[in-house]
Design an enzyme around this catalytic site. Structure first.
Site, PDB file in Angstrom:
ATOM      1  N   GLN A 176       0.839  -1.209   0.000  1.00  0.00           N
ATOM      2  CA  GLN A 176       0.000   0.000   0.000  1.00  0.00           C
ATOM      3  C   GLN A 176       0.869   1.252   0.000  1.00  0.00           C
ATOM      4  O   GLN A 176       0.608   2.197  -0.746  1.00  0.00           O
ATOM      5  CB  GLN A 176      -0.919  -0.001   1.220  1.00  0.00           C
ATOM      6  CG  GLN A 176      -1.990  -1.080   1.145  1.00  0.00           C
ATOM      7  CD  GLN A 176      -2.849  -1.147   2.376  1.00  0.00           C
ATOM      8  OE1 GLN A 176      -2.559  -0.511   3.392  1.00  0.00           O
ATOM      9  NE2 GLN A 176      -3.908  -1.931   2.323  1.00  0.00           N
ATOM     10  N   ASP A 327      -2.352 -11.336   4.511  1.00  0.00           N
ATOM     11  CA  ASP A 327      -3.792 -11.344   4.805  1.00  0.00           C
ATOM     12  C   ASP A 327      -4.306 -12.742   5.161  1.00  0.00           C
ATOM     13  O   ASP A 327      -5.462 -12.891   5.556  1.00  0.00           O
ATOM     14  CB  ASP A 327      -4.578 -10.825   3.594  1.00  0.00           C
ATOM     15  CG  ASP A 327      -4.338  -9.339   3.376  1.00  0.00           C
ATOM     16  OD1 ASP A 327      -3.962  -8.645   4.332  1.00  0.00           O
ATOM     17  OD2 ASP A 327      -4.525  -8.872   2.233  1.00  0.00           O
ATOM     18  N   LYS A 354      -3.979  -4.054  11.086  1.00  0.00           N
ATOM     19  CA  LYS A 354      -4.881  -4.343   9.961  1.00  0.00           C
ATOM     20  C   LYS A 354      -6.294  -3.862  10.336  1.00  0.00           C
ATOM     21  O   LYS A 354      -6.442  -3.042  11.231  1.00  0.00           O
ATOM     22  CB  LYS A 354      -4.844  -5.837   9.624  1.00  0.00           C
ATOM     23  CG  LYS A 354      -3.495  -6.285   9.058  1.00  0.00           C
ATOM     24  CD  LYS A 354      -3.255  -5.686   7.682  1.00  0.00           C
ATOM     25  CE  LYS A 354      -1.912  -6.085   7.123  1.00  0.00           C
ATOM     26  NZ  LYS A 354      -1.601  -5.363   5.891  1.00  0.00           N
TER      27      LYS A 354
HETATM   28  C1  S3P Z   1      -2.778  -4.594  -0.075  1.00  0.00           C
HETATM   29  C2  S3P Z   1      -1.633  -4.659   0.658  1.00  0.00           C
HETATM   30  C3  S3P Z   1      -1.535  -5.269   2.000  1.00  0.00           C
HETATM   31  C4  S3P Z   1      -2.781  -6.099   2.332  1.00  0.00           C
HETATM   32  C5  S3P Z   1      -4.043  -5.429   1.909  1.00  0.00           C
HETATM   33  C6  S3P Z   1      -4.046  -5.181   0.419  1.00  0.00           C
HETATM   34  C7  S3P Z   1      -2.754  -3.965  -1.398  1.00  0.00           C
HETATM   35  O1  S3P Z   1      -1.422  -4.250   2.960  1.00  0.00           O
HETATM   36  O2  S3P Z   1      -2.809  -6.373   3.713  1.00  0.00           O
HETATM   37  O3  S3P Z   1      -5.166  -6.211   2.241  1.00  0.00           O
HETATM   38  O4  S3P Z   1      -3.698  -4.151  -2.197  1.00  0.00           O
HETATM   39  O5  S3P Z   1      -1.783  -3.249  -1.686  1.00  0.00           O
HETATM   40  P1  S3P Z   1       0.037  -3.633   3.383  1.00  0.00           P
HETATM   41  O6  S3P Z   1       0.541  -2.944   2.205  1.00  0.00           O
HETATM   42  O7  S3P Z   1      -0.262  -2.680   4.506  1.00  0.00           O
HETATM   43  O8  S3P Z   1       0.844  -4.815   3.823  1.00  0.00           O
END
Ligand code: S3P
Length: 450
Positions: A176, A327, A354
């Site tokens: 993210q 996840d 989360k």
């Molecule tokens: C996601 C990245 C992950 C994941 C989330 C979706 C994404 O989060 O937990 O459900 O689509 O980039 P983080 O980047 O915080 O690890």
């Protein structure tokens, strides 16, 4: 200024006979968000088939409309996005409500950082607790201005600007954060360089290339990864086929693995190598799991999963694998509760931030269902006996879809039923979860168990 609240709708899962059948799971959430965002930046029409129509993704669709793109679904279920071009989004009239979605919130904060207006964001109670400083820090360094609650939390406003490229080392492996910086860099002159300590899901990199942009990714010697993106490139509209979400398939895979005699096939599952850690782990635990018909579709690795029920054994899961299954830990904890011996899972501090604190929420619920475990600051050690735990608990889902689904999977195989206090939260990522499992033989009832 928060999302509308819903009335809690408890759901109960009961011990079920062997699961059998062949199904598809809904589209990948990460790819769906990015399809809508990148499609809105490409000047012209992008088509998307298989888009996940969960609440999180619909928040992104609404936000992209508010930012000036034309986004709609036709009668055949294909989504059409008429994008505006990089740097051509317009100021939204109202506040962008991101609901429960951390991905929508963080990616869009990055996107609007280079827009010459102020965008206001809010979300639900869960999203308001989540750390946004990890996005605010790099985009402020690039030149945007953030006004937020303490510690950078929602609600907040991003005032965009003509940004400067940065050279940024991510403190944690987060797709993210990486993606937010890449989206900010898209309309920024010069080259932005990002280094992630371990590779995280690379859908933004892959999809930017699919839209015709140039992105360079280099594996560095210490296991980290460098991403270079040259700004102010145009994106070319394209067609996107969204594969089934491996994070949703995970629930079905674990259900079949823990219910004796089960034999199911899940078709068309995304198997990006940065997302498939759970399947590798389950095989190490002894699960009867095969990946069939592996192919590449629209730049993503896709295959079918064939799973049969059988005994599992406890293992030590390498912490380095965490980004590829971040996840999936809640449902892996469920699998571990049925294994013989200890399953040790560490290096999971990220799970505390989360949709809920997933280490604490899972530990409380699993203990209430008779599972023996130790909660660490950065993980769980689950001590399985190789037999089904008692179940019988009512679990608080804390507005977290993956907590709700994990405990319903647990309840399909425990001695007593398991109730989750709110089934509605599953709509964020997996509409039709209960119905799909019922089609395989899973037994559920609405409301608490008698
Ligand atoms: C996601 C990245 C992950 C994941 C989330 C979706 C994404 O989060 O937990 O459900 O689509 O980039 P983080 O980047 O915080 O690890």
């Amino acid at each position: 200024m928060t999302s509308e609240t819903s009335t809690y709708q408890p759901v109960t899962a009961c011990r079920s006979p062997a699961l059998t059948g062949t199904v598809n799971v809904p589209g990948d959430k990460s790819i769906s968000h990015r399809s809508l965002i990148l499609g809105s930046l490409a000047a012209g029409e992008t088509h998307v088939t298989g888009l996940l129509e969960g609440e999180d993704v619909l928040r992104t669709a609404a936000a992209m409309r508010a930012l000036g793109a034309d986004v709609f679904k036709d009668a055949a279920g294909v989504w059409h996005i008429f994008g505006r071009g990089v740097g051509a989004l317009s100021e939204p009239d109202g506040v962008l409500d991101m609901g429960n979605s951390g991905t929508a919130a963080r990616l869009l904060m990055g996107l609007v950082a280079s827009c010459p207006f102020t965008t206001f964001f809010c979300g639900d109670e869960s999203l308001h607790k989540r750390p946004m400083g990890r996005i605010a820090l790099p985009i402020t360094e690039m030149g945007a201005k953030i006004t937020s609650r303490s510690e950078g939390r929602f609600p907040l406003a991003v005032t965009g600007n003509q940004l400067m490229p940065i050279d940024y080392e991510l403190p944690v492996a987060s797709a993210q954060v990486k993606s937010a910086i890449m989206l900010a860099a898209l309309d920024t002159p010069g080259v932005t360089r990002i280094v992630e300590p371990r590779p995280s899901r690379d859908h933004t990199e892959n999809m930017l290339r699919h839209f015709g942009a140039e992105v360079t990714v280099t594996a560095l010697e210490n296991g980290s990864r460098e991403i270079m993106l040259c700004g102010q490139q145009e994106l070319t509209p394209t067609h996107i086929i969204v594969p089934g979400d491996p994070s949703s398939a995970a629930f079905l895979v674990v259900a079949a693995a823990i219910i004796p005699g089960s034999d199911i096939t899940i078709l068309n599952v995304g198997l990006n190598p940065l997302r498939d850690g759970l399947f590798e782990t389950l095989v190490e635990m002894g699960a009867d799991l095969d990946v069939l018909n592996v192919r590449t579709e629209a730049g993503e690795r896709v295959g079918d999963l064939h799973v049969k029920g059988g005994p599992l054994k406890g293992i030590e899961v390498p912490a380095s694998r965490a980004p590829s299954m971040i996840d999936e830990y809640p449902v892996l904890f469920v699998a571990a509760a049925f294994a013989t011996g200890k399953t040790v899972m560490k290096g999971l501090r990220e799970l505390r931030v989360k949709e809920s604190d997933r280490l604490a929420t899972m530990a409380v619920g699993l203990k209430a269902c008779g599972v023996s475990l130790e909660e660490l600051e950065d993980g769980l050690i689950i001590d399985g006996t190789g037999t089904a735990p008692s179940g019988g608990g009512t679990v608080s889902t804390e507005l977290d879809h993956r907590i709700a689904m994990s405990f319903l999977i647990l309840g399909l195989a425990t001695e007593q039923p398991v109730t989750v206090d709110d089934g509605q939260v599953m709509e964020t990522s997996f509409p039709g979860f209960v119905q799909l499992l019922e089609s395989l033989g899973g037994q559920f009832s609405q409301g608490p168990h008698a």
